[in-house]
Design a protein around this motif. Sequence first.
Motif, PDB file in Angstrom:
ATOM      1  N   THR A  53      39.703  52.437  50.075  1.00  0.00           N
ATOM      2  CA  THR A  53      38.360  51.926  49.802  1.00  0.00           C
ATOM      3  C   THR A  53      37.283  52.852  50.350  1.00  0.00           C
ATOM      4  OG1 THR A  53      38.364  50.522  51.789  1.00  0.00           O
ATOM      5  CG2 THR A  53      39.090  49.516  49.709  1.00  0.00           C
ATOM      6  N   VAL A  54      37.582  53.585  51.414  1.00  0.00           N
ATOM      7  CA  VAL A  54      36.624  54.577  51.906  1.00  0.00           C
ATOM      8  C   VAL A  54      36.452  55.678  50.860  1.00  0.00           C
ATOM      9  CG1 VAL A  54      36.069  56.221  53.732  1.00  0.00           C
ATOM     10  CG2 VAL A  54      37.237  54.092  54.308  1.00  0.00           C
ATOM     11  N   ALA A  55      37.559  56.155  50.330  1.00  0.00           N
ATOM     12  CA  ALA A  55      37.497  57.199  49.302  1.00  0.00           C
ATOM     13  C   ALA A  55      36.711  56.721  48.089  1.00  0.00           C
ATOM     14  CB  ALA A  55      38.907  57.618  48.893  1.00  0.00           C
ATOM     15  N   GLU A  56      36.956  55.496  47.677  1.00  0.00           N
ATOM     16  CA  GLU A  56      36.239  54.959  46.513  1.00  0.00           C
ATOM     17  C   GLU A  56      34.758  54.787  46.813  1.00  0.00           C
ATOM     18  OE1 GLU A  56      36.629  51.317  43.267  1.00  0.00           O
ATOM     19  OE2 GLU A  56      38.092  51.537  44.879  1.00  0.00           O
ATOM     20  N   HIS A  57      34.428  54.330  48.013  1.00  0.00           N
ATOM     21  CA  HIS A  57      33.024  54.136  48.392  1.00  0.00           C
ATOM     22  C   HIS A  57      32.258  55.450  48.354  1.00  0.00           C
ATOM     23  CE1 HIS A  57      29.861  51.647  50.202  1.00  0.00           C
ATOM     24  NE2 HIS A  57      29.558  52.699  50.956  1.00  0.00           N
ATOM     25  N   ILE A 109      36.362  37.467  54.492  1.00  0.00           N
ATOM     26  CA  ILE A 109      37.826  37.405  54.400  1.00  0.00           C
ATOM     27  C   ILE A 109      38.406  37.242  55.805  1.00  0.00           C
ATOM     28  CG2 ILE A 109      39.941  38.583  53.709  1.00  0.00           C
ATOM     29  CD1 ILE A 109      38.436  40.030  51.589  1.00  0.00           C
ATOM     30  N   ARG A 110      38.952  36.063  56.082  1.00  0.00           N
ATOM     31  CA  ARG A 110      39.550  35.813  57.389  1.00  0.00           C
ATOM     32  C   ARG A 110      41.029  36.195  57.382  1.00  0.00           C
ATOM     33  NH1 ARG A 110      40.382  31.051  58.030  1.00  0.00           N
ATOM     34  NH2 ARG A 110      39.727  30.148  56.040  1.00  0.00           N
ATOM     35  N   PRO A 111      41.529  36.788  58.478  1.00  0.00           N
ATOM     36  CA  PRO A 111      42.944  37.213  58.517  1.00  0.00           C
ATOM     37  C   PRO A 111      43.926  36.069  58.278  1.00  0.00           C
ATOM     38  CG  PRO A 111      41.719  38.141  60.357  1.00  0.00           C
ATOM     39  CD  PRO A 111      40.809  37.155  59.709  1.00  0.00           C
ATOM     40  N   GLU A 112      43.596  34.854  58.741  1.00  0.00           N
ATOM     41  CA  GLU A 112      44.532  33.731  58.637  1.00  0.00           C
ATOM     42  C   GLU A 112      44.358  32.939  57.356  1.00  0.00           C
ATOM     43  OE1 GLU A 112      42.408  34.204  61.144  1.00  0.00           O
ATOM     44  OE2 GLU A 112      43.733  35.013  62.705  1.00  0.00           O
ATOM     45  N   GLU A 113      43.465  33.372  56.497  1.00  0.00           N
ATOM     46  CA  GLU A 113      43.189  32.656  55.259  1.00  0.00           C
ATOM     47  C   GLU A 113      44.435  32.605  54.372  1.00  0.00           C
ATOM     48  OE1 GLU A 113      40.313  33.340  51.340  1.00  0.00           O
ATOM     49  OE2 GLU A 113      40.000  34.505  53.165  1.00  0.00           O
ATOM     50  N   PRO A 114      44.804  31.428  53.849  1.00  0.00           N
ATOM     51  CA  PRO A 114      45.976  31.353  52.944  1.00  0.00           C
ATOM     52  C   PRO A 114      45.627  31.943  51.577  1.00  0.00           C
ATOM     53  CG  PRO A 114      44.908  29.200  53.157  1.00  0.00           C
ATOM     54  CD  PRO A 114      44.215  30.116  54.123  1.00  0.00           C
ATOM     55  N   ILE A 115      46.211  33.079  51.272  1.00  0.00           N
ATOM     56  CA  ILE A 115      45.781  33.828  50.081  1.00  0.00           C
ATOM     57  C   ILE A 115      46.943  34.320  49.236  1.00  0.00           C
ATOM     58  CG2 ILE A 115      43.517  34.630  50.878  1.00  0.00           C
ATOM     59  CD1 ILE A 115      44.904  37.057  52.051  1.00  0.00           C
ATOM     60  N   ASP A 116      48.154  33.835  49.463  1.00  0.00           N
ATOM     61  CA  ASP A 116      49.285  34.316  48.683  1.00  0.00           C
ATOM     62  C   ASP A 116      49.068  34.132  47.185  1.00  0.00           C
ATOM     63  OD1 ASP A 116      50.505  35.075  50.961  1.00  0.00           O
ATOM     64  OD2 ASP A 116      52.155  33.629  50.882  1.00  0.00           O
ATOM     65  N   LYS A 149      49.117  38.251  43.397  1.00  0.00           N
ATOM     66  CA  LYS A 149      49.689  38.790  42.160  1.00  0.00           C
ATOM     67  C   LYS A 149      48.638  39.058  41.097  1.00  0.00           C
ATOM     68  CE  LYS A 149      54.576  37.656  41.942  1.00  0.00           C
ATOM     69  NZ  LYS A 149      55.629  37.048  41.123  1.00  0.00           N
ATOM     70  N   ASP A 150      47.600  38.248  41.026  1.00  0.00           N
ATOM     71  CA  ASP A 150      46.597  38.454  39.984  1.00  0.00           C
ATOM     72  C   ASP A 150      45.434  39.335  40.449  1.00  0.00           C
ATOM     73  OD1 ASP A 150      45.107  36.811  41.631  1.00  0.00           O
ATOM     74  OD2 ASP A 150      45.026  35.125  40.235  1.00  0.00           O
ATOM     75  N   LEU A 151      45.599  39.953  41.629  1.00  0.00           N
ATOM     76  CA  LEU A 151      44.652  40.935  42.174  1.00  0.00           C
ATOM     77  C   LEU A 151      43.303  40.341  42.577  1.00  0.00           C
ATOM     78  CD1 LEU A 151      45.265  44.017  39.835  1.00  0.00           C
ATOM     79  CD2 LEU A 151      46.311  43.498  42.033  1.00  0.00           C
ATOM     80  N   ARG A 152      43.187  39.031  42.638  1.00  0.00           N
ATOM     81  CA  ARG A 152      41.920  38.459  43.092  1.00  0.00           C
ATOM     82  C   ARG A 152      41.616  38.882  44.521  1.00  0.00           C
ATOM     83  NH1 ARG A 152      42.234  32.312  42.802  1.00  0.00           N
ATOM     84  NH2 ARG A 152      44.485  32.713  42.716  1.00  0.00           N
ATOM     85  N   TYR A 153      42.626  38.855  45.387  1.00  0.00           N
ATOM     86  CA  TYR A 153      42.397  39.245  46.774  1.00  0.00           C
ATOM     87  C   TYR A 153      41.980  40.711  46.861  1.00  0.00           C
ATOM     88  CZ  TYR A 153      43.108  40.401  51.638  1.00  0.00           C
ATOM     89  OH  TYR A 153      42.903  40.852  52.911  1.00  0.00           O
ATOM     90  N   TYR A 154      42.619  41.556  46.090  1.00  0.00           N
ATOM     91  CA  TYR A 154      42.305  42.988  46.101  1.00  0.00           C
ATOM     92  C   TYR A 154      40.852  43.220  45.698  1.00  0.00           C
ATOM     93  CZ  TYR A 154      42.827  47.968  44.913  1.00  0.00           C
ATOM     94  OH  TYR A 154      42.697  49.329  44.838  1.00  0.00           O
ATOM     95  N   ARG A 155      40.380  42.507  44.696  1.00  0.00           N
ATOM     96  CA  ARG A 155      38.986  42.659  44.270  1.00  0.00           C
ATOM     97  C   ARG A 155      38.031  42.147  45.341  1.00  0.00           C
ATOM     98  NH1 ARG A 155      41.427  41.505  39.127  1.00  0.00           N
ATOM     99  NH2 ARG A 155      41.173  39.259  39.418  1.00  0.00           N
TER     100      ARG A 155
END
Length: 572
Positions: A166-170, A214-221, A225-231
Motif C-alpha cells: 500500500t505504500v508503493a501504491e500510495h 479497522i480494529r485488529p479484533e474485528e470479526p472479518i472472515d 474472500k470477496d476482497l471487501r476487507y482488502y479494499r
Amino acid sequence: MLGLGGPYYHDASACLVVDGRIVAFAEEERFSRRKHHKDSRSCGVSAAYCLSEAGITLAEVDEIAIAFNPAWPEPSDVCTDGELIAELLDPALFGHHQPGQVTVVEHHFAHAASAFHPSGFDDAAVLVVDGSGDGVSATLAHGTASGLKVLRQWPFSQSLGWFYETVAEHLGLGDWTSSGKLMGLAGYGTPHYDLPFLTPESGGYRLDLSPYGIRPEEPIDDQYKDLRYYRRLKKAYAAAYTDLGIPPHRRARNYAAATSRVIADTGFLPEHADLAASAQQLLEQCLVELAREALAATGASRLCVAGGVGLNCSANGRLAALRGVDELFVQPAAGDAGCAIGAALEVALRRGDLTLPGPAMTTAALGPSFSDATIHAALTEYGLPFRDHGANLPAVVARHLALGQVAGWFQGRMEAGPRALGQRSILADPQHVEARDRINNTIKHREPWRPLAPALLEDAGPGLLGTSTAYPFMIVARQATGTAREMIPAAVHTDGTLRPQTVARDGCSPYSELLVQFAEQTGRPPALLNTSFNHEAEPIVCSPRDAVATFAASPLGMLAIGPFLVQKDGRI
C-alpha cells in the motif's frame, strides 16, 4: 508429483518432482506473455511443459497438489471440484484427461516447504511472510528431517505484505506487482516518518489501524474472500499516509511520438523517498523480530525464507546478518509461483519419495531450453543477420561488453523466479554508471533510480562482497566493499548496497566463461551488470521468438542467443 502454484488469479506455475528431485518448474506468465499471468489461475501450459521434460502424460502423474485450500476457512485435504480442476489444468492440453481430485497443501505450508525442503538443511527455522493466503499472512515453522511443523501464524488482518504494497501504491509506483520498486526508492530517503499503526515487538509485531476504522479484533472472515476487507484496508492506509502530509501521488503519463511509447513520470519528491525508507526500515524491524522468535522457538541456527516479502533483498540482507543466523536460504521463486515447488516436494515427502535433508537447490535453471536448430530457425524467420561463434561466443561477447555495448543474453534453461540469473539476462560493463542509466531509461523504460545487480564469479566474492559466502540467486543484499565501489560502481545502489549473484567457475557454462573472458580482456574483476531480459511491462523472455522480438523492439544493439551473435549495426 506435480505441484501447481499461484491459485489467486496471479502467478500460476507448475513444478514436477520425480524421485524427490525437481525436474522442471516454470511460471505460466512466461508462456502467456502476460506479466504475473494476472486474472487467471490456469497452470496448463506450464504443467504441460513440466511433463514434457520427463516424457510423461498427466495420467501418469502419481499425485497432483495445489497450493491453496479452495474450501477455506473449512479445513480440507483434497479437492474434487471438477470445474476448478479443469480451470487449473485445461483437459484440452492433456488429451482430454482430467484428474478426479487434487491434494490440498495449505498456502503458507507450501511456501514453507518451498524454502525448507530444497535448502539442504537438516534443521532450520522457517519464516513465511506475504500479503495473504488461506487467511494467513505470516508463519513461523520448524523444519527437521521429519518435515515441517507450524509453530505460529498471523492472520490476514496483520499482513506485512499488504502494508508494504500500500505504500508503493500510495506513492504512485503501481499496484501490488510494483512493491519491489519501493525497495529501490527507499535507498534515496531518510526513515524519519513515524508509522505508529505498526509496532515491532518481542515475538513479532502488532498492526492496529483502529484510528482508520479497522480494529485488529474485528470479526472479518466473511470479508476476506470477496476482497471487501482488502479494499477497506487500502482506504485505511491511504488515510494514514495522507495524515503524514503525503497525499496520494499519481504519476503523469505522456505519449512520446518518436518512440510510440507511453512514458510515465519517473521522478519522486523527497517525502516520497522518506516514506519508502520509513516503510522499509519498519518492515525489516518486524521481520527481525519474527526471525528472532523463530530461531528461539526452534533452537536452530539456520533460517529459511519464502513468501512474497521474501523477494525483498534489503530485508534478506538484514536477516542474513542477524545474530544467531549461521546460514540463510531464500527460495528464489519466493512469491506465489514458488508454491508449486513446495506443494510438489511436500507430497513427495509424504509419499516417501523425498528424504530430508534433500539435495540443496543450487540453480534456478529449471525451465525450458531450446536447441540450436530452433534458435537458428527463429533468427532466420525474423530475417536477422547472425553468426555462429560456437564455443568462442563468450570471448566475442566479452570484447563487445568491454567496449561499452549492452547485450541481450539467452542461454540454456530459463530461470525460476523474477530475477534473471544468466539464462535470460541483459548484460553490461559494471564500471560504467552510464550503462546502468541507459538500461533503465532507454532499454527497459523504467525508473532511473532502480538498482541493477552484479553477477560475479564466486572467487571474486571476498574482494567485492567481503565474504566467500555464495549468493547464487541475487536475492540477498550486501554492503559493497571499497573495491566494489571503485570497480563495479554501476552495480552499487545509492545506499551502498548491492544484490549479488555469485557464479561458480565452470568451463562448461557459457555464463561462467563470459565472466572469465571479461576479466581476462579488461584486467578487472570477473563481474558484469545483470538485469532481466524483458521490457518493463512484459515477463522475462522464455523462447527464442520472445528474445528476438524483444531485441528487435528495443535499443539493444547485440543479442547472444545459443551460439549465435546478432548485431543491429550489421557486424556479425
